[in-house]
Design a protein around this motif. Structure first.
Motif, PDB file in Angstrom:
ATOM      1  N   ARG A   1     -12.897  -1.191  41.265  1.00  0.00           N
ATOM      2  CA  ARG A   1     -12.245  -2.445  41.621  1.00  0.00           C
ATOM      3  C   ARG A   1     -11.654  -2.345  43.029  1.00  0.00           C
ATOM      4  O   ARG A   1     -11.652  -3.314  43.776  1.00  0.00           O
ATOM      5  N   GLY A   2     -11.165  -1.163  43.391  1.00  0.00           N
ATOM      6  CA  GLY A   2     -10.581  -0.982  44.714  1.00  0.00           C
ATOM      7  C   GLY A   2     -11.573  -1.270  45.833  1.00  0.00           C
ATOM      8  O   GLY A   2     -11.174  -1.752  46.902  1.00  0.00           O
ATOM      9  N   LEU A   3     -12.854  -0.970  45.614  1.00  0.00           N
ATOM     10  CA  LEU A   3     -13.868  -1.253  46.633  1.00  0.00           C
ATOM     11  C   LEU A   3     -14.002  -2.762  46.828  1.00  0.00           C
ATOM     12  O   LEU A   3     -14.013  -3.246  47.964  1.00  0.00           O
ATOM     13  N   VAL A   4     -14.100  -3.485  45.731  1.00  0.00           N
ATOM     14  CA  VAL A   4     -14.230  -4.939  45.822  1.00  0.00           C
ATOM     15  C   VAL A   4     -13.006  -5.535  46.501  1.00  0.00           C
ATOM     16  O   VAL A   4     -13.126  -6.382  47.393  1.00  0.00           O
ATOM     17  N   ASP A   5     -11.825  -5.075  46.113  1.00  0.00           N
ATOM     18  CA  ASP A   5     -10.601  -5.614  46.711  1.00  0.00           C
ATOM     19  C   ASP A   5     -10.510  -5.293  48.199  1.00  0.00           C
ATOM     20  O   ASP A   5     -10.079  -6.132  48.996  1.00  0.00           O
ATOM     21  N   ALA A   6     -10.919  -4.075  48.583  1.00  0.00           N
ATOM     22  CA  ALA A   6     -10.871  -3.715  50.001  1.00  0.00           C
ATOM     23  C   ALA A   6     -11.824  -4.576  50.820  1.00  0.00           C
ATOM     24  O   ALA A   6     -11.475  -5.041  51.915  1.00  0.00           O
ATOM     25  N   LEU A   7     -13.022  -4.794  50.307  1.00  0.00           N
ATOM     26  CA  LEU A   7     -13.984  -5.654  50.993  1.00  0.00           C
ATOM     27  C   LEU A   7     -13.458  -7.078  51.096  1.00  0.00           C
ATOM     28  O   LEU A   7     -13.540  -7.727  52.145  1.00  0.00           O
ATOM     29  N   PHE A   8     -12.903  -7.555  49.997  1.00  0.00           N
ATOM     30  CA  PHE A   8     -12.367  -8.915  49.978  1.00  0.00           C
ATOM     31  C   PHE A   8     -11.235  -9.064  50.996  1.00  0.00           C
ATOM     32  O   PHE A   8     -11.211 -10.010  51.789  1.00  0.00           O
ATOM     33  N   ASP A   9     -10.290  -8.131  50.986  1.00  0.00           N
ATOM     34  CA  ASP A   9      -9.144  -8.232  51.887  1.00  0.00           C
ATOM     35  C   ASP A   9      -9.554  -8.144  53.349  1.00  0.00           C
ATOM     36  O   ASP A   9      -9.003  -8.847  54.195  1.00  0.00           O
TER      37      ASP A   9
ATOM     38  N   VAL B   1     -21.774  -3.652  46.745  1.00  0.00           N
ATOM     39  CA  VAL B   1     -21.755  -3.655  45.282  1.00  0.00           C
ATOM     40  C   VAL B   1     -23.174  -3.512  44.743  1.00  0.00           C
ATOM     41  O   VAL B   1     -23.436  -2.697  43.844  1.00  0.00           O
ATOM     42  N   VAL B   2     -24.099  -4.292  45.292  1.00  0.00           N
ATOM     43  CA  VAL B   2     -25.493  -4.216  44.855  1.00  0.00           C
ATOM     44  C   VAL B   2     -26.067  -2.827  45.147  1.00  0.00           C
ATOM     45  O   VAL B   2     -26.758  -2.238  44.302  1.00  0.00           O
ATOM     46  N   TYR B   3     -25.777  -2.283  46.327  1.00  0.00           N
ATOM     47  CA  TYR B   3     -26.288  -0.957  46.683  1.00  0.00           C
ATOM     48  C   TYR B   3     -25.817   0.087  45.670  1.00  0.00           C
ATOM     49  O   TYR B   3     -26.620   0.882  45.161  1.00  0.00           O
ATOM     50  N   ARG B   4     -24.534   0.086  45.362  1.00  0.00           N
ATOM     51  CA  ARG B   4     -24.017   1.079  44.408  1.00  0.00           C
ATOM     52  C   ARG B   4     -24.629   0.863  43.023  1.00  0.00           C
ATOM     53  O   ARG B   4     -24.982   1.831  42.347  1.00  0.00           O
ATOM     54  N   ALA B   5     -24.759  -0.395  42.615  1.00  0.00           N
ATOM     55  CA  ALA B   5     -25.345  -0.658  41.300  1.00  0.00           C
ATOM     56  C   ALA B   5     -26.806  -0.228  41.250  1.00  0.00           C
ATOM     57  O   ALA B   5     -27.260   0.359  40.264  1.00  0.00           O
ATOM     58  N   LEU B   6     -27.568  -0.498  42.313  1.00  0.00           N
ATOM     59  CA  LEU B   6     -28.980  -0.109  42.346  1.00  0.00           C
ATOM     60  C   LEU B   6     -29.158   1.406  42.319  1.00  0.00           C
ATOM     61  O   LEU B   6     -30.158   1.902  41.811  1.00  0.00           O
ATOM     62  N   THR B   7     -28.194   2.133  42.868  1.00  0.00           N
ATOM     63  CA  THR B   7     -28.303   3.594  42.902  1.00  0.00           C
ATOM     64  C   THR B   7     -27.599   4.264  41.732  1.00  0.00           C
ATOM     65  O   THR B   7     -27.515   5.487  41.669  1.00  0.00           O
ATOM     66  N   GLY B   8     -27.086   3.447  40.800  1.00  0.00           N
ATOM     67  CA  GLY B   8     -26.474   3.993  39.592  1.00  0.00           C
ATOM     68  C   GLY B   8     -25.039   4.447  39.765  1.00  0.00           C
ATOM     69  O   GLY B   8     -24.476   5.096  38.876  1.00  0.00           O
ATOM     70  N   ALA B   9     -24.422   4.125  40.894  1.00  0.00           N
ATOM     71  CA  ALA B   9     -23.030   4.516  41.120  1.00  0.00           C
ATOM     72  C   ALA B   9     -22.095   3.466  40.528  1.00  0.00           C
ATOM     73  O   ALA B   9     -22.461   2.308  40.381  1.00  0.00           O
ATOM     74  N   SER B  10     -20.892   3.892  40.200  1.00  0.00           N
ATOM     75  CA  SER B  10     -19.900   2.939  39.706  1.00  0.00           C
ATOM     76  C   SER B  10     -19.381   2.084  40.867  1.00  0.00           C
ATOM     77  O   SER B  10     -19.532   2.453  42.037  1.00  0.00           O
ATOM     78  N   VAL B  11     -18.793   0.974  40.533  1.00  0.00           N
ATOM     79  CA  VAL B  11     -18.207   0.095  41.549  1.00  0.00           C
ATOM     80  C   VAL B  11     -16.730  -0.070  41.215  1.00  0.00           C
ATOM     81  O   VAL B  11     -16.364  -0.895  40.377  1.00  0.00           O
TER      82      VAL B  11
ATOM     83  N   TYR C   1     -13.980 -13.917  41.250  1.00  0.00           N
ATOM     84  CA  TYR C   1     -15.428 -14.119  41.238  1.00  0.00           C
ATOM     85  C   TYR C   1     -16.153 -12.859  41.712  1.00  0.00           C
ATOM     86  O   TYR C   1     -17.128 -12.422  41.089  1.00  0.00           O
ATOM     87  N   PHE C   2     -15.690 -12.270  42.818  1.00  0.00           N
ATOM     88  CA  PHE C   2     -16.355 -11.070  43.329  1.00  0.00           C
ATOM     89  C   PHE C   2     -16.139  -9.866  42.414  1.00  0.00           C
ATOM     90  O   PHE C   2     -17.039  -9.046  42.241  1.00  0.00           O
ATOM     91  N   ARG C   3     -14.972  -9.773  41.796  1.00  0.00           N
ATOM     92  CA  ARG C   3     -14.768  -8.717  40.793  1.00  0.00           C
ATOM     93  C   ARG C   3     -15.728  -8.928  39.621  1.00  0.00           C
ATOM     94  O   ARG C   3     -16.298  -7.971  39.084  1.00  0.00           O
ATOM     95  N   GLY C   4     -15.888 -10.194  39.220  1.00  0.00           N
ATOM     96  CA  GLY C   4     -16.806 -10.508  38.132  1.00  0.00           C
ATOM     97  C   GLY C   4     -18.236 -10.143  38.474  1.00  0.00           C
ATOM     98  O   GLY C   4     -18.995  -9.685  37.613  1.00  0.00           O
ATOM     99  N   PHE C   5     -18.619 -10.346  39.743  1.00  0.00           N
ATOM    100  CA  PHE C   5     -19.966  -9.961  40.161  1.00  0.00           C
ATOM    101  C   PHE C   5     -20.175  -8.463  39.988  1.00  0.00           C
ATOM    102  O   PHE C   5     -21.221  -8.022  39.497  1.00  0.00           O
TER     103      PHE C   5
END
Length: 198
Positions: A183-191, A171-181, A95-99
């Motif tokens: 998968r490793g970032l999402v997984d690290a946050l999740f873990d 994730v929202v911050y990076r998306a709002l600033t045009g940076a890529s997100v 779900y968070f990866r999908g977000f």
């Protein structure tokens, strides 16, 4: 004797929406937002792109924000639903990866980001965004995590709202600033924040 009309007359009431026209307006708003941004999105441009009268749009929606919210709600339900079945580590992580994919790659994700940005200086937009989209979705997200906790799949380090915010915030911050997100970032946050299998 007049010729018989092969098509029955359409029954219309003041607020009854023609589904094809409604979808045309939603798609036009979505497309124009991606093409030109929120500031340059106008009801006139939406009406022109959708092929409907401006008065029709105003009869159905009070503002472009409400049109975009309808678009966001429908597209989110189709493309990025909150899992409602068994909450496993994989389904919650997915779900968070999908977000992250939603806000960086999907046009509907651009709508969400535009509304978040507009909500920063427009209290009415903030209220509508919360009441129509963020709050109902947050209820489903809390339920997803609660079921995962009860099943022993995750063990959040923070309360549920803080955990969700701590995962999606970067994730929202990076998306709002045009940076890529990545998968490793999402997984690290999740873990770190959800401690799967703990």
């Amino acid at each position: 004797m007049p010729a018989a009309n092969s098509q029955p007359p359409r029954v219309r009431s003041g607020n009854q929406r023609d589904e094809a026209a409604r979808l045309a307006v939603l798609h036009a708003a979505d497309d124009l937002l991606v093409e030109h941004g929120f500031a340059r999105l106008t009801i006139e441009a939406i009406a022109r792109r959708a092929g409907v009268a401006k008065q029709t749009i105003y009869r159905w929606w009070p503002s472009k924000v409400e049109i975009l919210l309808d678009t966001l709600i429908e597209d989110s339900e189709k493309r990025f639903p909150v899992p409602v079945e068994k909450s496993t580590e994989d389904s919650i992580r997915g779900y968070f990866r999908g977000f992250a994919r939603f806000v960086t790659r999907d046009p509907a994700g651009k709508v969400l980001l535009a509304l978040i940005a507009e909500a920063q200086h427009n209290p009415e937009t903030a209220r509508s965004l919360h009441s129509r989209y963020l709050d109902p979705r947050r209820e489903l997200e809390r339920d997803l995590l609660t079921r995962g906790i009860e099943a022993g799949e995750v063990s959040p380090r923070l309360d549920l709202d803080a955990t969700i915010d701590a995962v999606v915030g970067p994730v929202v911050y990076r998306a709002l600033t045009g940076a890529s997100v990545p998968r490793g970032l999402v997984d690290a946050l999740f873990d770190e924040l959800l401690k799967p299998g703990a």
